[in-house]
Design an enzyme around this catalytic site. Structure first.
Site, PDB file in Angstrom:
ATOM      1  N   ARG A  35      38.804  47.988  14.028  1.00  0.00           N
ATOM      2  CA  ARG A  35      38.024  46.849  13.515  1.00  0.00           C
ATOM      3  C   ARG A  35      37.722  45.832  14.612  1.00  0.00           C
ATOM      4  O   ARG A  35      36.694  45.157  14.562  1.00  0.00           O
ATOM      5  CB  ARG A  35      38.767  46.191  12.363  1.00  0.00           C
ATOM      6  CG  ARG A  35      38.683  47.046  11.117  1.00  0.00           C
ATOM      7  CD  ARG A  35      39.342  46.410   9.949  1.00  0.00           C
ATOM      8  NE  ARG A  35      38.917  47.088   8.735  1.00  0.00           N
ATOM      9  CZ  ARG A  35      39.526  46.981   7.573  1.00  0.00           C
ATOM     10  NH1 ARG A  35      40.573  46.196   7.445  1.00  0.00           N
ATOM     11  NH2 ARG A  35      39.080  47.629   6.523  1.00  0.00           N
ATOM     12  N   LYS A 198      38.614  60.669  -9.858  1.00  0.00           N
ATOM     13  CA  LYS A 198      38.199  60.411 -11.235  1.00  0.00           C
ATOM     14  C   LYS A 198      36.719  60.100 -11.401  1.00  0.00           C
ATOM     15  O   LYS A 198      36.126  59.407 -10.577  1.00  0.00           O
ATOM     16  CB  LYS A 198      38.989  59.217 -11.773  1.00  0.00           C
ATOM     17  CG  LYS A 198      40.454  59.537 -11.965  1.00  0.00           C
ATOM     18  CD  LYS A 198      41.158  58.339 -12.540  1.00  0.00           C
ATOM     19  CE  LYS A 198      42.550  58.720 -13.000  1.00  0.00           C
ATOM     20  NZ  LYS A 198      43.269  57.565 -13.498  1.00  0.00           N
ATOM     21  N   GLY A 354      36.299  54.235   0.239  1.00  0.00           N
ATOM     22  CA  GLY A 354      37.592  54.761  -0.183  1.00  0.00           C
ATOM     23  C   GLY A 354      38.192  55.779   0.767  1.00  0.00           C
ATOM     24  O   GLY A 354      38.153  55.609   1.981  1.00  0.00           O
ATOM     25  N   GLY A 377      35.555  49.084   0.036  1.00  0.00           N
ATOM     26  CA  GLY A 377      35.062  48.472  -1.194  1.00  0.00           C
ATOM     27  C   GLY A 377      33.617  48.009  -1.078  1.00  0.00           C
ATOM     28  O   GLY A 377      32.812  48.178  -1.999  1.00  0.00           O
TER      29      GLY A 377
HETATM   30  P1  AMP Z   1      38.930  58.565  -4.521  1.00  0.00           P
HETATM   31  O1  AMP Z   1      39.733  57.394  -4.026  1.00  0.00           O
HETATM   32  O2  AMP Z   1      38.409  58.413  -5.891  1.00  0.00           O
HETATM   33  O3  AMP Z   1      37.882  59.007  -3.525  1.00  0.00           O
HETATM   34  O4  AMP Z   1      39.974  59.755  -4.688  1.00  0.00           O
HETATM   35  C1  AMP Z   1      40.603  60.340  -3.609  1.00  0.00           C
HETATM   36  C2  AMP Z   1      41.761  61.128  -4.114  1.00  0.00           C
HETATM   37  O5  AMP Z   1      41.315  62.175  -4.942  1.00  0.00           O
HETATM   38  C3  AMP Z   1      42.550  61.781  -3.000  1.00  0.00           C
HETATM   39  O6  AMP Z   1      43.794  61.156  -2.903  1.00  0.00           O
HETATM   40  C4  AMP Z   1      42.671  63.230  -3.450  1.00  0.00           C
HETATM   41  O7  AMP Z   1      43.970  63.743  -3.316  1.00  0.00           O
HETATM   42  C5  AMP Z   1      42.296  63.159  -4.916  1.00  0.00           C
HETATM   43  N1  AMP Z   1      41.809  64.460  -5.419  1.00  0.00           N
HETATM   44  C6  AMP Z   1      40.821  65.193  -4.930  1.00  0.00           C
HETATM   45  N2  AMP Z   1      40.716  66.364  -5.609  1.00  0.00           N
HETATM   46  C7  AMP Z   1      41.672  66.354  -6.555  1.00  0.00           C
HETATM   47  C8  AMP Z   1      42.078  67.283  -7.557  1.00  0.00           C
HETATM   48  N3  AMP Z   1      41.449  68.444  -7.705  1.00  0.00           N
HETATM   49  N4  AMP Z   1      43.113  66.964  -8.337  1.00  0.00           N
HETATM   50  C9  AMP Z   1      43.739  65.781  -8.178  1.00  0.00           C
HETATM   51  N5  AMP Z   1      43.395  64.853  -7.255  1.00  0.00           N
HETATM   52  C10 AMP Z   1      42.367  65.134  -6.441  1.00  0.00           C
END
Ligand code: AMP
Length: 396
Positions: A35, A198, A354, A377
């Site tokens: 940064r 999610k 993220g 963010g």
């Molecule tokens: P995000 O912060 O929403 O981008 O989510 C990232 C997280 O999603 C990471 O920590 C991954 O381990 C998790 N992730 C990716 N694929 C899967 C999966 N098939 N089942 C559970 N967690 C997952």
């Protein structure tokens, strides 16, 4: 849109909002200088013009209290090393002590102010506090993309006290240009790869992005909500049952808008959420009970490759598997390699928001994609179509 290139800083004091919210180790040494390096071109431009730079930032979350562990004094030495200039430090960020330090600053010098968030007025966006900051420079430069989604005193409110003399620094300009390239001016076909855990945390992005892209790859944990909504069996995979209607609605809207959606057809399923779990390759819609999909399967990766290599503008947000576990990182690494190949063939690729940045850094793709956003963010909110207050304040 005024950028730093529109100003000559000769004999001027630039009040620069930087994002020096860097990680510190147990001995208060900076453990990642990214940064600081990202803000360097802006600071150097001011100095080379013959001006001086007053740097303001936050560090951590002191919640309005003075906390010695979160003093920016800890990072002063590292900032000096990165800039190649001896940086002065002042133990206040507003008021008489800070104003005196600024008054004593010679052209060509750099002054680092104390942590803005030692004052609760910073995060509450207090007008008086913002006006106090105004006394510390002639021209306000915002180069803190990481906090551009916050309407804080130093990121947003302060700008209105510099109606003519305000601009973006180089980092902010680069971030804005990268987002524009994906969301507005990108060469077609435009692709968004959305992974992560999610659907619920990505829903606003998906809805916004459907108007901008030709292809949408869905990966990671989100896959299973879509697959189940379409009638598939997802076993014990992560799945948001209450978002299945929404998933179907997204697919319907995508079809209406002519966006091609690509969902994994096969997955690496595991009998436990653990790196050493037993695994099998199964169709994404026929995962047995007791098994969960943790990574993209081989046929899926072939499909992803074909899509990625035909697209000219690529946005990547979110891993396509549980990349933190070595045995389920292969899909995410493969996607990174396909994007690398597309980028070498002339496509523009942006990674941001993220965990995708963490994945990109972990696997060394940072140098291979066109741009990696510095703001988690802030990037997510941009992709959701929101106007960031820190950006609006300079434009207005
Ligand atoms: P995000 O912060 O929403 O981008 O989510 C990232 C997280 O999603 C990471 O920590 C991954 O381990 C998790 N992730 C990716 N694929 C899967 C999966 N098939 N089942 C559970 N967690 C997952």
């Amino acid at each position: 849109m005024k950028t730093i290139e529109d100003f000559n800083f000769e004999n001027k004091k630039a009040l620069i909002r930087v994002d020096f919210n860097v990680p510190l180790d147990d001995e208060f040494n900076v453990s990642d200088t990214n940064r600081i390096e990202a803000a360097k071109p802006t600071i150097i431009k001011v100095l080379e013009d013959g001006g001086s730079a007053v740097l303001m930032s936050h560090l951590g979350r002191p919640k309005g209290e003075r906390n010695p562990d979160l003093s920016l004094e800890h990072i002063c030495k590292t900032v000096s090393e990165v800039l190649g200039v001896q940086v002065k430090f002042v133990s206040e960020c507003s008021g008489e002590v800070a104003e005196t330090a600024v008054a004593e600053l010679e052209m060509g010098e750099v002054l680092l102010l104390e942590n803005l968030r030692f004052h609760s007025e910073e995060t509450s966006g207090d007008q008086n506090f913002a006006e106090e900051l105004t006394k510390l420079g002639d021209i306000y430069v915002n180069d803190a993309f990481g906090t551009a989604h916050r309407a804080h005193a130093s990121t947003t409110v302060v700008a209105k006290f510099f109606p003519q003399n305000k601009c973006f620094g180089y980092l902010m300009s680069k971030e804005i240009a990268a987002i524009e390239k994906v969301m507005q001016t990108g060469e077609k076909p435009v692709l968004a790869i959305l992974g992560g855990a999610k659907v619920s945390s990505k829903i606003t992005i998906i809805e916004n992005i459907l108007d901008k892209v030709d292809h949408l790859i869905i990966g990671g944990g989100m896959t299973y909500t879509f697959v189940k909504a379409k009638g598939g069996k997802v076993g014990d995979s992560i799945c948001e049952d209450d978002k299945m209607d929404l998933a179907m609605e997204i697919l319907r809207k995508a079809e209406e808008k002519g966006v091609k959606v690509h969902i994994p057809v096969d997955v690496i399923a595991a009998d436990d959420f653990a790196n050493n779990a037993n695994t099998q390759i199964t169709g994404s819609d026929e995962i047995p009970d007791g098994w969960q999909g943790l990574d993209a399967g081989p046929r899926t990766l072939e499909n992803f490759k074909e899509v990625i290599l035909q697209c000219k503008t690529i946005l990547w947000n979110g891993p396509v598997g549980v990349f933190e576990m070595e045995n389920f990182a292969k899909g995410t690494i493969a996607v990174g390699n396909f994007i690398d190949e597309a980028t070498q063939n002339g496509s523009f690729s942006l990674v941001g928001g993220g965990d995708s940045v963490a994945a990109v850094k972990q696997f060394g793709f940072e140098e291979k994609v066109s741009y990696v956003s510095t703001g988690g963010g802030a990037m997510l909110e941009s992709l959701e179509g929101k106007t960031l207050p820190g950006i609006a304040a300079i434009m207005g």
